[in-house]
Design a protein around this motif. Structure first.
Motif, PDB file in Angstrom:
ATOM      1  N   ARG A   1       0.835  -1.198   0.000  1.00 10.66           N
ATOM      2  CA  ARG A   1       0.000   0.000   0.000  1.00 10.66           C
ATOM      3  C   ARG A   1       0.870   1.249   0.000  1.00 10.66           C
ATOM      4  O   ARG A   1       0.592   2.220  -0.704  1.00 10.66           O
ATOM      5  N   SER A   2       1.923   1.238   0.799  1.00 11.66           N
ATOM      6  CA  SER A   2       2.823   2.378   0.859  1.00 11.66           C
ATOM      7  C   SER A   2       3.507   2.612  -0.485  1.00 11.66           C
ATOM      8  O   SER A   2       3.647   3.759  -0.937  1.00 11.66           O
ATOM      9  N   ASP A   3       3.939   1.545  -1.124  1.00 11.97           N
ATOM     10  CA  ASP A   3       4.594   1.684  -2.428  1.00 11.97           C
ATOM     11  C   ASP A   3       3.640   2.269  -3.464  1.00 11.97           C
ATOM     12  O   ASP A   3       4.040   3.090  -4.303  1.00 11.97           O
ATOM     13  N   ARG A   4       2.386   1.846  -3.419  1.00 11.67           N
ATOM     14  CA  ARG A   4       1.407   2.380  -4.373  1.00 11.67           C
ATOM     15  C   ARG A   4       1.154   3.869  -4.124  1.00 11.67           C
ATOM     16  O   ARG A   4       0.970   4.644  -5.067  1.00 11.67           O
ATOM     17  N   LEU A   5       1.145   4.271  -2.853  1.00 18.51           N
ATOM     18  CA  LEU A   5       0.891   5.665  -2.516  1.00 18.51           C
ATOM     19  C   LEU A   5       2.109   6.557  -2.749  1.00 18.51           C
ATOM     20  O   LEU A   5       1.969   7.769  -2.935  1.00 18.51           O
TER      21      LEU A   5
ATOM     22  N   VAL B   1       1.883   4.767   4.718  1.00 20.49           N
ATOM     23  CA  VAL B   1       0.469   4.657   5.068  1.00 20.49           C
ATOM     24  C   VAL B   1       0.276   5.408   6.380  1.00 20.49           C
ATOM     25  O   VAL B   1       1.010   5.216   7.345  1.00 20.49           O
ATOM     26  N   VAL B   2      -0.718   6.297   6.421  1.00 25.72           N
ATOM     27  CA  VAL B   2      -0.942   7.163   7.579  1.00 25.72           C
ATOM     28  C   VAL B   2      -2.121   6.652   8.402  1.00 25.72           C
ATOM     29  O   VAL B   2      -3.240   6.547   7.903  1.00 25.72           O
ATOM     30  N   THR B   3      -1.849   6.341   9.669  1.00 25.84           N
ATOM     31  CA  THR B   3      -2.884   5.955  10.619  1.00 25.84           C
ATOM     32  C   THR B   3      -3.097   7.098  11.594  1.00 25.84           C
ATOM     33  O   THR B   3      -2.162   7.498  12.297  1.00 25.84           O
TER      34      THR B   3
ATOM     35  N   MET C   1      10.524   4.708   5.569  1.00 26.66           N
ATOM     36  CA  MET C   1       9.361   4.558   6.426  1.00 26.66           C
ATOM     37  C   MET C   1       8.123   4.241   5.588  1.00 26.66           C
ATOM     38  O   MET C   1       7.756   4.988   4.693  1.00 26.66           O
ATOM     39  N   SER C   2       7.463   3.115   5.906  1.00 29.04           N
ATOM     40  CA  SER C   2       6.273   2.698   5.151  1.00 29.04           C
ATOM     41  C   SER C   2       4.973   2.906   5.911  1.00 29.04           C
ATOM     42  O   SER C   2       3.897   2.801   5.331  1.00 29.04           O
ATOM     43  N   SER C   3       5.059   3.194   7.218  1.00 27.07           N
ATOM     44  CA  SER C   3       3.852   3.422   8.012  1.00 27.07           C
ATOM     45  C   SER C   3       4.144   4.434   9.095  1.00 27.07           C
ATOM     46  O   SER C   3       5.210   4.402   9.719  1.00 27.07           O
ATOM     47  N   VAL C   4       3.212   5.347   9.315  1.00 31.54           N
ATOM     48  CA  VAL C   4       3.382   6.356  10.349  1.00 31.54           C
ATOM     49  C   VAL C   4       2.056   6.563  11.061  1.00 31.54           C
ATOM     50  O   VAL C   4       0.994   6.586  10.451  1.00 31.54           O
ATOM     51  N   MET C   5       2.131   6.671  12.362  1.00 23.66           N
ATOM     52  CA  MET C   5       0.968   6.878  13.210  1.00 23.66           C
ATOM     53  C   MET C   5       0.949   8.338  13.650  1.00 23.66           C
ATOM     54  O   MET C   5       1.899   8.832  14.254  1.00 23.66           O
ATOM     55  N   VAL C   6      -0.124   9.036  13.336  1.00 26.80           N
ATOM     56  CA  VAL C   6      -0.267  10.449  13.695  1.00 26.80           C
ATOM     57  C   VAL C   6      -1.116  10.548  14.954  1.00 26.80           C
ATOM     58  O   VAL C   6      -2.267  10.121  14.969  1.00 26.80           O
ATOM     59  N   GLU C   7      -0.544  11.126  16.022  1.00 26.68           N
ATOM     60  CA  GLU C   7      -1.244  11.209  17.305  1.00 26.68           C
ATOM     61  C   GLU C   7      -1.729  12.606  17.666  1.00 26.68           C
ATOM     62  O   GLU C   7      -2.502  12.768  18.605  1.00 26.68           O
ATOM     63  N   GLY C   8      -1.292  13.634  16.983  1.00 19.38           N
ATOM     64  CA  GLY C   8      -1.828  14.958  17.328  1.00 19.38           C
ATOM     65  C   GLY C   8      -0.748  15.999  17.478  1.00 19.38           C
ATOM     66  O   GLY C   8       0.386  15.766  17.104  1.00 19.38           O
ATOM     67  N   GLY C   9      -1.248  17.167  17.930  1.00 23.47           N
ATOM     68  CA  GLY C   9      -2.530  17.530  18.523  1.00 23.47           C
ATOM     69  C   GLY C   9      -3.589  17.908  17.523  1.00 23.47           C
ATOM     70  O   GLY C   9      -3.564  17.488  16.361  1.00 23.47           O
TER      71      GLY C   9
ATOM     72  N   VAL D   1      -4.916  11.012   5.253  1.00 20.32           N
ATOM     73  CA  VAL D   1      -5.148   9.966   6.255  1.00 20.32           C
ATOM     74  C   VAL D   1      -5.713   8.738   5.552  1.00 20.32           C
ATOM     75  O   VAL D   1      -6.680   8.831   4.791  1.00 20.32           O
ATOM     76  N   ASP D   2      -5.131   7.580   5.815  1.00 15.95           N
ATOM     77  CA  ASP D   2      -5.565   6.341   5.171  1.00 15.95           C
ATOM     78  C   ASP D   2      -6.442   5.485   6.070  1.00 15.95           C
ATOM     79  O   ASP D   2      -7.292   4.741   5.596  1.00 15.95           O
ATOM     80  N   GLN D   3      -6.240   5.593   7.379  1.00 18.83           N
ATOM     81  CA  GLN D   3      -6.995   4.769   8.309  1.00 18.83           C
ATOM     82  C   GLN D   3      -6.985   5.437   9.682  1.00 18.83           C
ATOM     83  O   GLN D   3      -6.103   6.241   9.991  1.00 18.83           O
ATOM     84  N   VAL D   4      -7.989   5.117  10.497  1.00 18.34           N
ATOM     85  CA  VAL D   4      -8.122   5.795  11.778  1.00 18.34           C
ATOM     86  C   VAL D   4      -8.431   4.801  12.887  1.00 18.34           C
ATOM     87  O   VAL D   4      -9.046   3.758  12.662  1.00 18.34           O
TER      88      VAL D   4
END
Length: 249
Positions: free
Chosen positions: A14-18, A22-24, A162-170, A183-186
């Motif tokens: 998914r990351s390669d296609r984007l 991938v952003v969570t 980096m193929s995945s990153v988690m966004v926590e805020g604020g 954002v790809d998923q929540v």
């Protein structure tokens, strides 16, 4: 746990296609959508069970991203210690390089933060943090509001493996990612109380579409409710509200 499997499935392809990680998007809020009671104040929202889930999510992502406001307010370490690791790479959005050289992230021995700032930040500030082990990335600002280009930041993270990153805020960082449709998923934790404070705000409607969880999944963890799923866009037509007064007999 289904949420961990569902969000990490096929992550590298998914990351390669984007062409970016991938952003969570993951954060906790009260029943009225508050992230805290007021600006620059920390509020413990998640219960023990949902906090464990947060650490498990961190452990399956390669990076974890916050804004400078969260760093200055919470002074977090951003580890996955409750899950036993591995720990994600800390990433800070800090346009003016206000990151304190003695903050908790700078004191970690394993992973020093990657900090993204504007191109015009004085070299002296960069040198102070770089000497402490931080890695500094200068990126362009958006012409409209002067904020850092999230697209460029994500492409840079991908370039550095980096193929995945988690966004926590604020709240501002969350809103910026949603407004940018990056954002790809929540995974959102909802605690059963009202706080009447700071919420995620923005004009998210674009050409009749709003960010929307596709096929949302829900589960209860302790006292909290967790809603999660892939993010897409749903059609929402604006309608005028019409008030009809009660008839008088």
């Amino acid at each position: 746990m289904d949420v961990l499997h569902g969000l990490t499935q096929d992550i590298y392809h998914r990351s390669d296609r984007l062409g970016r990680p991938v952003v969570t998007l993951s954060y906790a809020q009260s029943l009225d959508g508050s992230l805290t009671t007021q600006a620059n104040m920390r509020l413990m929202i998640s219960g023990a069970e949902s906090k464990l889930l947060t650490h498990q999510l961190r452990a399956v992502h390669q990076g974890i991203l916050i804004g400078i406001g969260t760093l200055l307010t919470d002074n977090p370490r951003l580890t996955a210690r409750l899950a036993g690791g591995p720990h994600p790479q800390p990433v800070i959005l800090d346009g003016s390089l206000r990151t304190p050289s003695d903050c908790a992230l700078m004191q970690r021995e394993d992973l020093k933060p990657w900090i993204f700032c504007r191109e015009d930040v004085p070299v002296e500030r960069e040198q102070i943090l770089a000497e402490k082990g931080a890695r500094i990335f200068r990126v362009k600002s958006e012409e409209e509001d002067g904020r850092l280009s999230l697209g460029e930041i994500l492409r840079s993270l991908k370039k550095h493996g980096m193929s995945s990153v988690m966004v926590e805020g604020g709240a501002e960082v969350i809103a910026s990612f949603l407004l940018s449709r990056l954002v790809d998923q929540v995974v959102i934790t909802i605690a059963p109380f009202w706080a009447g404070g700071v919420q995620v705000r923005g004009n998210f409607l674009r050409e009749g579409q709003l960010p929307e969880i596709i096929d949302p999944q829900m589960m209860q963890l302790g006292r909290d409710m967790v809603i999660w799923g892939l993010l897409g866009e749903g059609n929402h037509e604006a309608q005028d509200a019409v008030f009809h007064g009660a008839r008088r007999n």
